[in-house]
Design a protein around this motif. Structure first.
Motif, PDB file in Angstrom:
ATOM      1  N   LEU A 183      31.785 -53.643  20.388  1.00 26.50           N
ATOM      2  CA  LEU A 183      33.194 -53.258  20.315  1.00 26.50           C
ATOM      3  C   LEU A 183      33.614 -52.494  21.574  1.00 26.50           C
ATOM      4  N   ALA A 184      32.751 -51.608  22.055  1.00 26.92           N
ATOM      5  CA  ALA A 184      33.078 -50.819  23.243  1.00 26.92           C
ATOM      6  C   ALA A 184      33.235 -51.714  24.471  1.00 26.92           C
ATOM      7  N   ALA A 185      32.474 -52.812  24.525  1.00 25.56           N
ATOM      8  CA  ALA A 185      32.540 -53.709  25.677  1.00 25.56           C
ATOM      9  C   ALA A 185      33.780 -54.598  25.640  1.00 25.56           C
ATOM     10  N   ARG A 186      34.436 -54.682  24.478  1.00 29.99           N
ATOM     11  CA  ARG A 186      35.575 -55.596  24.337  1.00 29.99           C
ATOM     12  C   ARG A 186      36.900 -54.992  24.791  1.00 29.99           C
ATOM     13  N   GLY A 187      37.097 -53.694  24.545  1.00 33.52           N
ATOM     14  CA  GLY A 187      38.423 -53.131  24.790  1.00 33.52           C
ATOM     15  C   GLY A 187      38.368 -51.801  25.506  1.00 33.52           C
ATOM     16  N   THR A 188      39.559 -51.258  25.728  1.00 33.49           N
ATOM     17  CA  THR A 188      39.667 -49.990  26.438  1.00 33.49           C
ATOM     18  C   THR A 188      39.505 -48.798  25.502  1.00 33.49           C
ATOM     19  N   ASP A 189      39.778 -48.977  24.218  1.00 34.94           N
ATOM     20  CA  ASP A 189      39.692 -47.880  23.253  1.00 34.94           C
ATOM     21  C   ASP A 189      38.281 -47.845  22.669  1.00 34.94           C
ATOM     22  N   VAL A 190      37.438 -46.962  23.180  1.00 35.60           N
ATOM     23  CA  VAL A 190      36.039 -46.893  22.746  1.00 35.60           C
ATOM     24  C   VAL A 190      35.983 -46.367  21.314  1.00 35.60           C
ATOM     25  N   PRO A 191      35.262 -47.045  20.423  1.00 35.08           N
ATOM     26  CA  PRO A 191      35.215 -46.597  19.022  1.00 35.08           C
ATOM     27  C   PRO A 191      34.371 -45.349  18.838  1.00 35.08           C
ATOM     28  N   LEU A 192      34.464 -44.783  17.659  1.00 34.93           N
ATOM     29  CA  LEU A 192      33.610 -43.673  17.245  1.00 34.93           C
ATOM     30  C   LEU A 192      32.642 -44.186  16.194  1.00 34.93           C
ATOM     31  N   LEU A 193      31.461 -43.585  16.131  1.00 35.25           N
ATOM     32  CA  LEU A 193      30.468 -43.990  15.142  1.00 35.25           C
ATOM     33  C   LEU A 193      30.326 -42.886  14.100  1.00 35.25           C
ATOM     34  N   VAL A 194      30.494 -43.253  12.838  1.00 39.75           N
ATOM     35  CA  VAL A 194      30.414 -42.303  11.730  1.00 39.75           C
ATOM     36  C   VAL A 194      29.088 -42.501  11.005  1.00 39.75           C
ATOM     37  N   THR A 195      28.275 -41.462  10.946  1.00 39.11           N
ATOM     38  CA  THR A 195      27.078 -41.489  10.100  1.00 39.11           C
ATOM     39  C   THR A 195      27.471 -40.882   8.763  1.00 39.11           C
ATOM     40  N   SER A 196      27.239 -41.617   7.682  1.00 40.84           N
ATOM     41  CA  SER A 196      27.757 -41.210   6.370  1.00 40.84           C
ATOM     42  C   SER A 196      26.618 -41.004   5.376  1.00 40.84           C
ATOM     43  N   GLY A 197      26.496 -39.776   4.875  1.00 38.67           N
ATOM     44  CA  GLY A 197      25.472 -39.481   3.876  1.00 38.67           C
ATOM     45  C   GLY A 197      25.313 -37.990   3.675  1.00 38.67           C
ATOM     46  N   GLY A 198      25.358 -37.556   2.435  1.00 36.04           N
ATOM     47  CA  GLY A 198      25.202 -36.138   2.116  1.00 36.04           C
ATOM     48  C   GLY A 198      23.746 -35.757   1.927  1.00 36.04           C
ATOM     49  N   GLN A 199      23.541 -34.568   1.420  1.00 36.13           N
ATOM     50  CA  GLN A 199      22.185 -34.035   1.246  1.00 36.13           C
ATOM     51  C   GLN A 199      21.764 -34.149  -0.208  1.00 36.13           C
ATOM     52  N   GLY A 200      20.660 -34.876  -0.449  1.00 32.88           N
ATOM     53  CA  GLY A 200      20.131 -35.015  -1.791  1.00 32.88           C
ATOM     54  C   GLY A 200      19.308 -33.805  -2.187  1.00 32.88           C
ATOM     55  N   PRO A 201      18.963 -33.698  -3.472  1.00 31.68           N
ATOM     56  CA  PRO A 201      18.207 -32.534  -3.947  1.00 31.68           C
ATOM     57  C   PRO A 201      16.823 -32.412  -3.325  1.00 31.68           C
ATOM     58  N   ASP A 202      16.251 -33.522  -2.845  1.00 30.11           N
ATOM     59  CA  ASP A 202      14.910 -33.489  -2.257  1.00 30.11           C
ATOM     60  C   ASP A 202      14.951 -33.603  -0.733  1.00 30.11           C
ATOM     61  N   GLU A 203      16.107 -33.381  -0.146  1.00 25.99           N
ATOM     62  CA  GLU A 203      16.261 -33.520   1.299  1.00 25.99           C
ATOM     63  C   GLU A 203      16.523 -32.168   1.956  1.00 25.99           C
ATOM     64  N   GLU A 204      15.970 -31.970   3.144  1.00 27.50           N
ATOM     65  CA  GLU A 204      16.093 -30.704   3.856  1.00 27.50           C
ATOM     66  C   GLU A 204      17.391 -30.587   4.646  1.00 27.50           C
ATOM     67  N   LEU A 205      18.049 -31.708   4.901  1.00 29.42           N
ATOM     68  CA  LEU A 205      19.307 -31.722   5.631  1.00 29.42           C
ATOM     69  C   LEU A 205      20.116 -32.943   5.199  1.00 29.42           C
ATOM     70  N   PRO A 206      21.411 -32.971   5.432  1.00 32.92           N
ATOM     71  CA  PRO A 206      22.206 -34.144   5.066  1.00 32.92           C
ATOM     72  C   PRO A 206      21.730 -35.402   5.794  1.00 32.92           C
ATOM     73  N   GLU A 207      21.824 -36.517   5.122  1.00 28.36           N
ATOM     74  CA  GLU A 207      21.411 -37.779   5.733  1.00 28.36           C
ATOM     75  C   GLU A 207      22.167 -38.047   7.023  1.00 28.36           C
ATOM     76  N   SER A 208      23.459 -37.724   7.041  1.00 27.35           N
ATOM     77  CA  SER A 208      24.270 -38.009   8.225  1.00 27.35           C
ATOM     78  C   SER A 208      23.746 -37.275   9.449  1.00 27.35           C
ATOM     79  N   HIS A 209      23.201 -36.074   9.273  1.00 25.69           N
ATOM     80  CA  HIS A 209      22.669 -35.314  10.401  1.00 25.69           C
ATOM     81  C   HIS A 209      21.370 -35.945  10.918  1.00 25.69           C
ATOM     82  N   ALA A 210      20.505 -36.336   9.996  1.00 23.32           N
ATOM     83  CA  ALA A 210      19.267 -37.007  10.407  1.00 23.32           C
ATOM     84  C   ALA A 210      19.581 -38.340  11.091  1.00 23.32           C
ATOM     85  N   MET A 211      20.600 -39.049  10.593  1.00 23.50           N
ATOM     86  CA  MET A 211      21.010 -40.315  11.204  1.00 23.50           C
ATOM     87  C   MET A 211      21.539 -40.088  12.614  1.00 23.50           C
ATOM     88  N   ALA A 212      22.361 -39.050  12.779  1.00 23.46           N
ATOM     89  CA  ALA A 212      22.894 -38.738  14.107  1.00 23.46           C
ATOM     90  C   ALA A 212      21.774 -38.349  15.067  1.00 23.46           C
TER      91      ALA A 212
END
Length: 336
Positions: free
Chosen positions: A192-221
């Motif tokens: 997508l970034a190579a196609r146009g002038t408006d560079v997109p943003l990437l959203v990592t989506s995921g909260g923190q489960g009861p057995d997780e030390e940090l939110p999924e989105s942070h680990a994904m980022a």
């Protein structure tokens, strides 16, 4: 000619449905009906072929109809055993095994009804075959259209790429299933970034489960940044606990940052079509694309996705199944 005309009618409905919105289960049903009536028309035309070819095709069709379910059931059972060995005995991992055993059970009951000439067993077997036939038709529609949907051209006007979370290993590490989503998300972002002038943003989506030390989105980022992805192009959605919330909270984030911008949602290939249905329901202006999944994982995961969609339309589907059961009971009463 009638079957071909009906096939064209449903094909037109399919085309109109895709143009209106690709993310509709009705599209899958229209396509399935179009192919079914096309097959019936071709089957009726077999009698016009040369005699030798006609008999050969009929024998081939009978072999497919007779041996196909048995072969499918055995393959599902084999896959189910492999799934349990590799992923454990969680209920979701037993689906392909249970499906294979269920098919074998219905076939065994049908054979018993024929051999014993039992009226009751015969009616029960026919009723189960009708219900199984209806569910199998919808399943084939689901798988067929999901295959097509996953290969549709990537939209050009997306301002966001949203990668859905799927759980962490050891409370903080990205597992291979989620890594494949992130790698696919990065690939889509770069296209997508190579196609146009408006560079997109990437959203990592995921909260923190009861057995997780940090939110999924942070680990994904962190996974992406460690591999050279620009951190300033990442937005973290860290409240969600389910796919529905992934989509809803990501939509809120996108609307706040770039109102009206479209998106591409990334998940695994077996989950893509169901996620597309959910995105449509959530009002997300987005196409869903899938990342590769290990072959052994696919059957159980696909059955799970189909079951969820089947129950999403439970009123219609359970009404049809109840009608088929009632028809079987009526047949038992009449023959009695």
């Amino acid at each position: 000619m009638f079957a071909f005309a009906v096939s064209v009618f449903f094909l037109l409905l399919f085309g109109e449905g895709v143009l209106r919105d690709r993310r509709r289960f009705a599209n899958a049903v229209y396509l399935g009906l179009a192919v079914t009536f096309l097959g019936l028309g071709l089957l009726a035309a077999v009698e016009d072929l040369p005699p030798g070819l006609t008999e050969s095709l009929l024998v081939l069709i009978l072999l497919v109809l007779g041996l196909g379910p048995v072969v499918l059931a055995v393959l599902l059972c084999v896959n189910g055993v492999k799934m349990v060995r590799r992923e454990g005995r969680r209920p979701a991992n037993l689906l392909s095994l249970l499906a294979g055993l269920g098919i074998l059970g219905v076939l065994g009951l049908t054979a018993a009804a024929v051999l014993t000439r039992s009226r009751v067993l015969g009616v029960v077997a026919v009723t189960l075959l009708l219900v199984l036939g209806y569910v199998s038709f919808l399943f084939v529609c689901f798988v067929g259209y999901a295959f097509l949907y996953g290969r549709m051209r990537l939209r050009r006007d997306a301002g966001f790429v949203v990668v859905l979370g799927s759980g962490l290993v050891g409370g903080r590490r990205v597992p291979p299933l989620l890594a494949s989503r992130l790698d696919r998300g990065r690939e889509v972002y770069e296209r997508l970034a190579a196609r146009g002038t408006d560079v997109p943003l990437l959203v990592t989506s995921g909260g923190q489960g009861p057995d997780e030390e940090l939110p999924e989105s942070h680990a994904m980022a962190d996974y992406l940044v460690e591999r050279g992805f620009p951190e300033d192009r990442i937005r973290r959605e860290d409240r969600s606990r389910s796919t529905e919330e992934n989509l809803r909270f990501s939509k809120e984030l996108m609307d706040a940052e770039r109102p009206g911008a479209g998106c591409v949602v990334v998940t695994n290939d077996f989950h893509a079509f169901r996620a597309a249905l959910m995105a449509r329901k959530a009002g997300v202006d987005g196409q869903v694309v899938g990342s590769p999944t290990a072959a052994y994982y696919w059957p159980s995961a696909t059955i799970r996705e189909f079951a969820a969609v089947f129950l999403e339309y439970r009123v219609v589907n359970l009404t049809v199944c109840a009608g088929l059961v009632a028809l079987g009971c009526l047949g038992l009463a009449v023959t009695g």
